[in-house]
Structure formats: structure tokens, C-alpha cells
Design a protein around this motif. Structure first.
Motif, short mmCIF file in Angstrom:
data_model
loop_
_atom_site.label_atom_id
_atom_site.label_comp_id
_atom_site.label_asym_id
_atom_site.label_seq_id
_atom_site.Cartn_x
_atom_site.Cartn_y
_atom_site.Cartn_z
N GLU A 86 0.82 -1.22 0.00
CA GLU A 86 0.00 0.00 0.00
C GLU A 86 0.85 1.26 0.00
O GLU A 86 0.45 2.29 -0.54
N ALA A 87 2.04 1.18 0.62
CA ALA A 87 2.95 2.33 0.66
C ALA A 87 3.73 2.47 -0.65
O ALA A 87 4.45 3.45 -0.84
N GLY A 88 3.61 1.48 -1.53
CA GLY A 88 4.30 1.54 -2.82
C GLY A 88 5.77 1.19 -2.75
O GLY A 88 6.55 1.60 -3.60
N VAL A 89 6.16 0.41 -1.73
CA VAL A 89 7.57 0.04 -1.58
C VAL A 89 7.72 -1.45 -1.87
O VAL A 89 7.12 -2.29 -1.21
N ASN A 90 8.53 -1.76 -2.88
CA ASN A 90 8.81 -3.16 -3.21
C ASN A 90 10.07 -3.57 -2.46
O ASN A 90 11.17 -3.19 -2.83
N VAL A 91 9.91 -4.35 -1.42
CA VAL A 91 11.05 -4.74 -0.59
C VAL A 91 11.62 -6.09 -0.98
O VAL A 91 12.62 -6.53 -0.41
N TRP A 92 11.02 -6.77 -1.93
CA TRP A 92 11.42 -8.14 -2.22
C TRP A 92 12.31 -8.27 -3.44
O TRP A 92 12.39 -9.34 -4.04
N GLU A 93 13.01 -7.21 -3.81
CA GLU A 93 13.98 -7.30 -4.91
C GLU A 93 15.32 -6.78 -4.43
O GLU A 93 15.40 -5.68 -3.88
N GLY A 94 16.36 -7.55 -4.62
CA GLY A 94 17.71 -7.10 -4.30
C GLY A 94 18.12 -7.24 -2.85
O GLY A 94 19.13 -6.67 -2.44
N GLY A 95 17.38 -7.99 -2.07
CA GLY A 95 17.75 -8.19 -0.67
C GLY A 95 18.81 -9.27 -0.52
O GLY A 95 19.11 -10.02 -1.45
N ALA A 96 19.39 -9.35 0.67
CA ALA A 96 20.38 -10.39 0.97
C ALA A 96 19.69 -11.75 0.96
O ALA A 96 18.46 -11.84 1.08
N LYS A 97 20.47 -12.80 0.83
CA LYS A 97 19.92 -14.16 0.82
C LYS A 97 19.99 -14.77 2.22
O LYS A 97 21.00 -14.66 2.90
N TYR A 98 18.89 -15.42 2.61
CA TYR A 98 18.88 -16.19 3.85
C TYR A 98 19.69 -17.47 3.63
O TYR A 98 20.02 -17.82 2.49
N LYS A 99 19.94 -18.18 4.71
CA LYS A 99 20.68 -19.45 4.62
C LYS A 99 19.99 -20.43 3.69
O LYS A 99 20.64 -21.21 3.00
N ASP A 100 18.66 -20.39 3.67
CA ASP A 100 17.92 -21.33 2.82
C ASP A 100 17.85 -20.88 1.36
O ASP A 100 17.21 -21.52 0.53
N GLY A 101 18.50 -19.76 1.03
CA GLY A 101 18.57 -19.28 -0.35
C GLY A 101 17.46 -18.33 -0.75
O GLY A 101 17.50 -17.75 -1.83
N THR A 102 16.44 -18.16 0.09
CA THR A 102 15.37 -17.22 -0.25
C THR A 102 15.85 -15.79 -0.03
O THR A 102 16.78 -15.55 0.73
N GLU A 103 15.18 -14.87 -0.69
CA GLU A 103 15.58 -13.47 -0.63
C GLU A 103 14.92 -12.76 0.56
O GLU A 103 13.74 -12.96 0.83
N SER A 104 15.70 -11.91 1.22
CA SER A 104 15.18 -11.15 2.35
C SER A 104 14.71 -9.78 1.86
O SER A 104 15.06 -9.35 0.76
N PRO A 105 13.94 -9.08 2.69
CA PRO A 105 13.56 -7.71 2.33
C PRO A 105 14.82 -6.84 2.19
O PRO A 105 15.80 -7.04 2.89
N ASN A 106 14.76 -5.86 1.30
CA ASN A 106 15.94 -5.02 1.05
C ASN A 106 15.97 -3.76 1.91
O ASN A 106 16.92 -3.00 1.85
N THR A 107 14.92 -3.52 2.71
CA THR A 107 14.90 -2.34 3.56
C THR A 107 13.84 -2.50 4.65
O THR A 107 12.91 -3.28 4.50
N SER A 108 14.00 -1.76 5.71
CA SER A 108 12.93 -1.57 6.67
C SER A 108 12.16 -0.33 6.21
O SER A 108 12.68 0.49 5.44
N ILE A 109 10.93 -0.20 6.68
CA ILE A 109 10.09 0.92 6.26
C ILE A 109 9.43 1.53 7.49
O ILE A 109 8.97 0.81 8.36
N LEU A 110 9.40 2.84 7.53
CA LEU A 110 8.58 3.52 8.54
C LEU A 110 7.49 4.27 7.78
O LEU A 110 7.79 5.12 6.95
N ILE A 111 6.25 3.93 8.08
CA ILE A 111 5.11 4.62 7.47
C ILE A 111 4.56 5.58 8.51
O ILE A 111 4.17 5.16 9.61
N GLU A 112 4.60 6.85 8.16
CA GLU A 112 4.22 7.90 9.11
C GLU A 112 3.47 8.99 8.37
O GLU A 112 3.98 9.54 7.39
N ASN A 113 2.27 9.30 8.83
CA ASN A 113 1.45 10.34 8.21
C ASN A 113 1.30 10.15 6.71
O ASN A 113 1.35 11.10 5.94
#
Length: 186
Positions: A86-113
């Protein structure tokens, strides 16, 4: 002697400038903190629930947000995914890899006002919500140009599992009676 006098004058001018800058910054922070207190809805911090650094950061913030102006959700939860989308942030591209090979989020987000803050801008936006002198750390964050902050953040985010590993949730504090309601992804 003339050179020493000039240097002393320069040092005094520099010190006065720093003092004025700190005073102005502190006044600005108080204004920011009062706007935080006057928010209509609490800000929401979305974080990587499988990341040790992210979980420790949430615990740090929980312990220092006595005004309870923040809510929390893991980006892995349906609530966190929906809010990020809803905030328009795609966090699932370019993140670090977990041990199991899946991709992690690439950023934390603060939604405010209605605004989404990402990377170190999210950290800077969290600081006014904290108790004590922690909000003053926003000053050095904003002195560094955004492109430099982003390069550092992206490098750290890509290497965080190598440095700190996965997991490490502070479930005792995070899920305690007085904090449980602050989490949107129960």
C-alpha cells in the motif's frame, strides 16, 4: 603571536557556530517530537522478522518508545506485506539471501502520516519517537548526503547475515503483556 591570535579567533568562531547549530538543531528536534506526539495515528515500523539486526533494533526501539507512538509488523507477515504494498515500496527485490537461499527484504520501512521512509531515512524518522537524547542522532544522519547514506545502507543490508546471522527475536520483550498490542501481526 599574531598567528596564534588568528587561530584562537577562528576556533572561537567555529565553536560559536557549532553551538548555534546544535541549539537550532535541538529546537528543531523538540518541534519534531511535539509533532510526533500530535500524530493522528501511530507510525508503523515494518522490519525483516528473520534478521537478527532488525529484531534487536525493534527491541531497542520498543524499550525507548515510552509514548507508544510506534506500531510494528514483520515484512513476512500478511499485515506487513500489505502495508508495504500500500505504501508503494517493493522490498522483495535485491535483498540479501537467507541461509535457505530465499531473498530477504531489502529495507525496513517507517510509514508515518501517509509517507513511507526507507533505508536510513526510516531510521532517522524513528529517532524522534525515542526517549532521552536518541533523537539528536538525526542530526549526523541528515548531514551525510542521501546518496552516501543509501550506499552505506545497501552495503550493510547485503552483508548483515554474514556479520550478525539470522533470527534473534527478543520475543520476551516484544510479546510481553504491555507491548503485545503494539504489534499488528499478532
Amino acid at each position: 603571536l599574531k598567528l596564534i591570535g588568528q587561530r584562537a579567533t577562528m576556533v572561537l568562531i567555529f565553536a560559536a557556530g557549532i553551538g548555534a547549530t546544535v541549539a537550532a538543531s535541538y529546537a528543531a528536534l523538540r518541534k519534531i517530537q511535539s509533532s510526533v506526539d500530535g500524530q493522528k495515528a501511530p507510525a508503523v515500523l515494518l522490519f525483516d522478522g528473520r534478521c537478527a539486526v532488525c529484531n534487536k533494533t525493534v527491541c531497542f526501539v520498543l524499550a525507548r518508545n515510552s509514548r507508544k507512538t510506534l506500531r510494528y509488523a514483520s515484512l513476512h507477515s500478511p499485515t506487513g506485506k500489505k502495508l508495504a504494498e500500500e505504501a508503494g515500496v517493493n522490498v522483495w527485490e535485491g535483498g540479501a539471501k537467507y541461509k535457505d537461499g530465499t531473498e530477504s527484504p531489502n529495507t525496513s520501512i517507517l510509514i508515518e502520516n501517509g509517507n513511507a521512509h526507507v533505508r536510513l531515512n526510516a531510521a532517522a524518522a524513528v529517532l524522534p519517537h525515542l526517549d532521552g537524547g536518541w533523537p539528536l542522532l538525526v542530526i549526523p544522519l541528515y548531514v551525510v548526503p542521501g546518496c552516501v547514506r543509501d550506499v552505506f545502507y545497501n552495503w550493510f543490508a547485503a552483508n548483515r547475515f554474514r556479520f550478525f546471522g539470522e533470527g534473534g527475536a527478543c520475543t520476551d520483550l516484544a510479546r510481553s503483556e504491555d507491548k503485545r498490542d503494539l504489534f499488528l501481526d499478532k
